[in-house]
Design an enzyme around this catalytic site. Structure first.
Site, short mmCIF file in Angstrom:
data_model
loop_
_atom_site.label_atom_id
_atom_site.label_comp_id
_atom_site.label_asym_id
_atom_site.label_seq_id
_atom_site.Cartn_x
_atom_site.Cartn_y
_atom_site.Cartn_z
N LYS A 1 -19.36 -62.78 38.35
CA LYS A 1 -18.77 -61.89 37.33
C LYS A 1 -17.30 -62.21 37.10
O LYS A 1 -16.83 -62.24 35.97
CB LYS A 1 -18.91 -60.43 37.74
CG LYS A 1 -20.32 -59.89 37.56
CD LYS A 1 -20.29 -58.38 37.64
CE LYS A 1 -21.71 -57.83 37.54
NZ LYS A 1 -21.74 -56.37 37.75
N LYS B 1 -34.02 -62.05 34.73
CA LYS B 1 -34.50 -60.69 34.94
C LYS B 1 -34.28 -59.82 33.70
O LYS B 1 -33.32 -60.04 32.96
CB LYS B 1 -33.68 -60.14 36.12
CG LYS B 1 -34.28 -59.00 36.86
CD LYS B 1 -33.55 -58.79 38.17
CE LYS B 1 -32.70 -57.53 38.11
NZ LYS B 1 -32.24 -57.08 39.42
N LYS C 1 -30.39 -54.45 32.65
CA LYS C 1 -29.92 -53.51 31.66
C LYS C 1 -28.54 -53.87 31.14
O LYS C 1 -28.12 -53.38 30.12
CB LYS C 1 -29.93 -52.10 32.20
CG LYS C 1 -29.02 -51.88 33.42
CD LYS C 1 -29.03 -50.42 33.81
CE LYS C 1 -28.82 -50.14 35.29
NZ LYS C 1 -27.86 -50.96 36.00
#
Ligand code: TRP
Length: 347
Positions: free
Chosen positions: A112, A197, A200
């Site tokens: 990240k 994956k 969300k």
């Protein structure tokens, strides 16, 4: 009884992946067989650029969806992380046990932070310390088990290491938790990019089915899922990831098995249609219950308030013990006064 803790970050709308991979099992299994806490970990949503109104909205929606998915406040504890101060109180102590090298080695942080720096942005310090807060989430409750996906096992490992180190240095205080990977075969992948994956956090995605998507939207997304070259329906995760994903979703929704379902279908079209129908049916009761709960916000608030009280009562003594063990003097002579000392004196 085994204590189970898991958390959901309010950084995006919850997806079919969250539901089939985790939430459904929490409702069907974990809340019955164990002493379970489920937390909307709102403080974790502040570790990256955020919009306060969106965090507020997603926190309320996330909690409502946990209840809509079948979590029953009489069986388990549902609450918001920021309502229980023990998380941040303990996080600081754990920062005094963790090392900066340990933090910088975390895969999720490296990924990240790397992406953010590439974009020329800055990285919040809280992104670095995030795994310590997560460790505090878990250790504050003496959780034995933490049901999480494999992207979180490194963080749970850290929580274990910190618990062991703290206990060793300052005396036995924490239960050493372990990650329990979801048992269901449902690792739901993105319909447009079946190598990754169905998370969300990616924004608007034609490959992501959200729990609150209307039936037509669900159908459209499933019908447009990428399939693989060839036309035979085979269950082959490596070679045919798109078709395998549909078979797994269908299996998870109908209680079947992807391998045997593959022999039932002779065309991608039929497989997609049945998968779409199955997903719509699985989401229907969750959406209906969500609508009812939205019509009664006072009920949801009450559940969260009581959940926070229960959670605080569990975490408080553990975190107080840690404060004393590490060398901090108690604020009151009575370690766990029912009321603040001043109020007691005034009575
Ligand atoms: N880090 C987890 C995620 O991104 C969310 C989380 C925060 C969590 N605290 C937790 C999960 C404690 C389990 C236990 O999905």
């Amino acid at each position: 009884m085994t204590r189970v803790f898991s958390g959901v970050k309010p950084t995006g709308h919850l997806t079919l992946g969250n539901y089939l991979g985790a939430m459904r099992r929490w409702a069907e299994v974990d809340q019955h067989g164990s002493d379970a806490l489920f937390c909307i970990v709102d403080l974790h949503a502040l570790t990256v650029d955020h919009d306060p109104a969106r965090v507020r909205r997603l926190s309320r929606q996330g909690a409502t969806l946990l209840l809509a998915s079948g979590l029953d406040p009489r069986l388990c504890t549902v609450f918001l992380q920021s309502h229980v101060d023990e998380h941040t109180r303990l996080s600081y102590l754990l920062e005094c046990v963790a090392t900066d090298g340990e933090m910088r080695r975390m895969i999720q942080y490296k990924e990240k932070a790397g992406r953010e720096r590439e974009r020329g942005g800055s990285v919040r310090l809280s992104l670095l310390t995030y795994p310590v807060l997560m460790a505090a989430d878990i250790l504050a409750y003496g959780a034995d088990e933490v049901p999480v996906g494999d992207d979180q096992t490194q963080h749970v490992e850290l929580a274990r290491d910190l618990a062991v180190r703290f206990n060793h240095r300052y005396g036995h205080t924490f239960v050493v938790p372990k990650a329990t990977p979801p048992q269901v075969a449902a690792r739901v992948m993105n319909l447009q990019a079946p190598a990754s994956k169905m998370g969300k956090s990616e924004d608007a995605g034609p490959g992501i089915v959200y729990l609150l998507d209307e039936p037509e939207v669900v159908r459209r997304k499933v019908m447009r899922a990428v399939t693989d070259s060839g036309s035979e329906v085979e269950y082959d995760r490596e070679g045919r990831p798109g078709v395998a994903n549909l078979l797994e979703i269908l299996a998870a929704c109908t209680g079947g098995n992807p391998e045997s379902l593959s022999s039932v279908y002779h065309s991608y079209g039929a497989l997609k249609k049945d998968t779409a129908d199955a997903v719509v049916e699985v989401l229907r009761p969750v959406q209906a219950r969500h609508r009812e709960l939205c019509a009664d916000p006072a009920y949801v608030e009450g559940v969260l308030r009581e959940g926070a009280e229960k959670a605080r009562a569990m975490a408080r003594p553990i975190v107080d013990t840690a404060y004393r063990a590490i060398g901090l003097l108690p604020a009151h002579t009575d370690a766990h006064p029912e009321k603040p000392a001043v109020l007691n004196a005034a009575r």
